[in-house]
Design an enzyme around this catalytic site. Structure first.
Site, PDB file in Angstrom:
ATOM      1  N   ARG A   1       2.863  10.280 -14.882  1.00  0.00           N
ATOM      2  CA  ARG A   1       3.895  10.804 -13.997  1.00  0.00           C
ATOM      3  C   ARG A   1       5.117  11.071 -14.880  1.00  0.00           C
ATOM      4  O   ARG A   1       6.018  10.243 -14.964  1.00  0.00           O
ATOM      5  CB  ARG A   1       4.257   9.798 -12.904  1.00  0.00           C
ATOM      6  CG  ARG A   1       3.140   9.518 -11.919  1.00  0.00           C
ATOM      7  CD  ARG A   1       3.647   8.584 -10.852  1.00  0.00           C
ATOM      8  NE  ARG A   1       2.588   8.227  -9.907  1.00  0.00           N
ATOM      9  CZ  ARG A   1       2.747   7.355  -8.932  1.00  0.00           C
ATOM     10  NH1 ARG A   1       3.905   6.757  -8.758  1.00  0.00           N
ATOM     11  NH2 ARG A   1       1.761   7.081  -8.118  1.00  0.00           N
TER      12      ARG A   1
ATOM     13  N   LEU B   1      10.982   1.521  -8.770  1.00  0.00           N
ATOM     14  CA  LEU B   1      10.159   0.454  -9.341  1.00  0.00           C
ATOM     15  C   LEU B   1       9.934   0.712 -10.823  1.00  0.00           C
ATOM     16  O   LEU B   1       9.477   1.790 -11.207  1.00  0.00           O
ATOM     17  CB  LEU B   1       8.808   0.378  -8.620  1.00  0.00           C
ATOM     18  CG  LEU B   1       8.869   0.015  -7.143  1.00  0.00           C
ATOM     19  CD1 LEU B   1       7.496   0.178  -6.508  1.00  0.00           C
ATOM     20  CD2 LEU B   1       9.378  -1.403  -6.961  1.00  0.00           C
TER      21      LEU B   1
ATOM     22  N   LEU C   1       0.822  -1.202   0.000  1.00  0.00           N
ATOM     23  CA  LEU C   1       0.000   0.000   0.000  1.00  0.00           C
ATOM     24  C   LEU C   1       0.857   1.254   0.000  1.00  0.00           C
ATOM     25  O   LEU C   1       1.849   1.348   0.720  1.00  0.00           O
ATOM     26  CB  LEU C   1      -0.903  -0.005   1.240  1.00  0.00           C
ATOM     27  CG  LEU C   1      -1.899   1.134   1.363  1.00  0.00           C
ATOM     28  CD1 LEU C   1      -2.906   1.094   0.217  1.00  0.00           C
ATOM     29  CD2 LEU C   1      -2.626   1.036   2.696  1.00  0.00           C
ATOM     30  N   GLY C   2       0.468   2.214  -0.813  1.00  0.00           N
ATOM     31  CA  GLY C   2       1.167   3.483  -0.826  1.00  0.00           C
ATOM     32  C   GLY C   2       0.541   4.451  -1.799  1.00  0.00           C
ATOM     33  O   GLY C   2      -0.249   4.082  -2.652  1.00  0.00           O
TER      34      GLY C   2
ATOM     35  N   LYS D   1       8.537   6.000   5.494  1.00  0.00           N
ATOM     36  CA  LYS D   1       8.821   4.586   5.228  1.00  0.00           C
ATOM     37  C   LYS D   1       9.583   3.969   6.402  1.00  0.00           C
ATOM     38  O   LYS D   1       9.302   2.840   6.807  1.00  0.00           O
ATOM     39  CB  LYS D   1       9.612   4.423   3.931  1.00  0.00           C
ATOM     40  CG  LYS D   1       8.830   4.791   2.684  1.00  0.00           C
ATOM     41  CD  LYS D   1       7.627   3.888   2.487  1.00  0.00           C
ATOM     42  CE  LYS D   1       6.931   4.158   1.166  1.00  0.00           C
ATOM     43  NZ  LYS D   1       5.763   3.303   0.975  1.00  0.00           N
TER      44      LYS D   1
ATOM     45  N   TYR E   1       9.245  11.306   2.552  1.00  0.00           N
ATOM     46  CA  TYR E   1       9.016   9.968   1.999  1.00  0.00           C
ATOM     47  C   TYR E   1       9.836   8.920   2.753  1.00  0.00           C
ATOM     48  O   TYR E   1       9.301   7.917   3.233  1.00  0.00           O
ATOM     49  CB  TYR E   1       9.359   9.957   0.504  1.00  0.00           C
ATOM     50  CG  TYR E   1       9.114   8.623  -0.153  1.00  0.00           C
ATOM     51  CD1 TYR E   1       7.848   8.280  -0.615  1.00  0.00           C
ATOM     52  CD2 TYR E   1      10.152   7.710  -0.309  1.00  0.00           C
ATOM     53  CE1 TYR E   1       7.616   7.054  -1.210  1.00  0.00           C
ATOM     54  CE2 TYR E   1       9.923   6.481  -0.906  1.00  0.00           C
ATOM     55  CZ  TYR E   1       8.663   6.162  -1.359  1.00  0.00           C
ATOM     56  OH  TYR E   1       8.433   4.933  -1.949  1.00  0.00           O
TER      57      TYR E   1
END
Length: 170
Positions: free
Chosen positions: A112, A104, A26-27, A81, A77
């Site tokens: 984006r 990723l 999830l993010g 995390k 960020y």
């Protein structure tokens, strides 16, 4: 598969019962949710889901985090995390696997542009240094599944990008 309202996650505790293993990817992004929304999704929702999973009998929790995660980071960020990694570990699973992938590599539905440009560059770099700066999402998924099938390296195992590539080949 169960659909839950993350704003009322405790009302969906039944969806978290009876599972030996939990996977969490999830993010969101700060650009999409704002700073407060990012913290709510990436830290608070994840921590609450982990708590519900443990209460429901989950023994092994696998969390996708990020390279550079650090609760003391000046960058929101990486700090969030790092905080969520600590919160998930504190839940007390028999086994906790944390994956810290680099960038990723994936195709997204939303636009984006900066990320797309970075992915184009990193896909070229990956030909020379395949495990240094990026990882395909398929490799992360395979590594998550493989982590369940292999004996653990202790109660908490943190897999950095190179280890994710190795395990994702298994």
């Amino acid at each position: 598969q169960a659909v839950v309202d993350f704003e009322r996650l405790s009302e969906h505790a039944a969806a978290f019962r009876g599972h030996d293993v939990g996977f969490c990817c999830l993010g969101t992004t700060r650009a999409k949710a704002g700073a407060a929304g990012f913290v709510r999704v990436d830290r608070d929702y994840v921590a609450q889901a982990a708590e519900l999973a443990r209460a429901g009998g989950c023994k092994h929790f696998i969390l996708q985090s990020s390279r550079g995660a650090n609760q003391h980071s000046r960058f929101l960020y990486l700090r969030v995390k790092g905080e969520v990694e600590n919160l998930v570990q504190a839940v007390g699973f028999d086994r906790c696997t944390i994956l810290r992938p680099a960038v990723l590599l994936c195709k997204r539905q939303e636009s984006r542009p900066a990320e797309w440009m970075a992915q184009q560059f990193l896909s070229i770099v990956a030909r020379v240094f395949p495990t240094a700066y990026s990882v395909p999402v398929e490799t992360v998924a395979r590594a998550m599944v493989a982590s369940v099938l292999q004996p653990g390296q202790g109660k908490v195992e943190v897999l950095e990008n190179g280890a994710i590539h190795e395990l994702g080949k298994a």
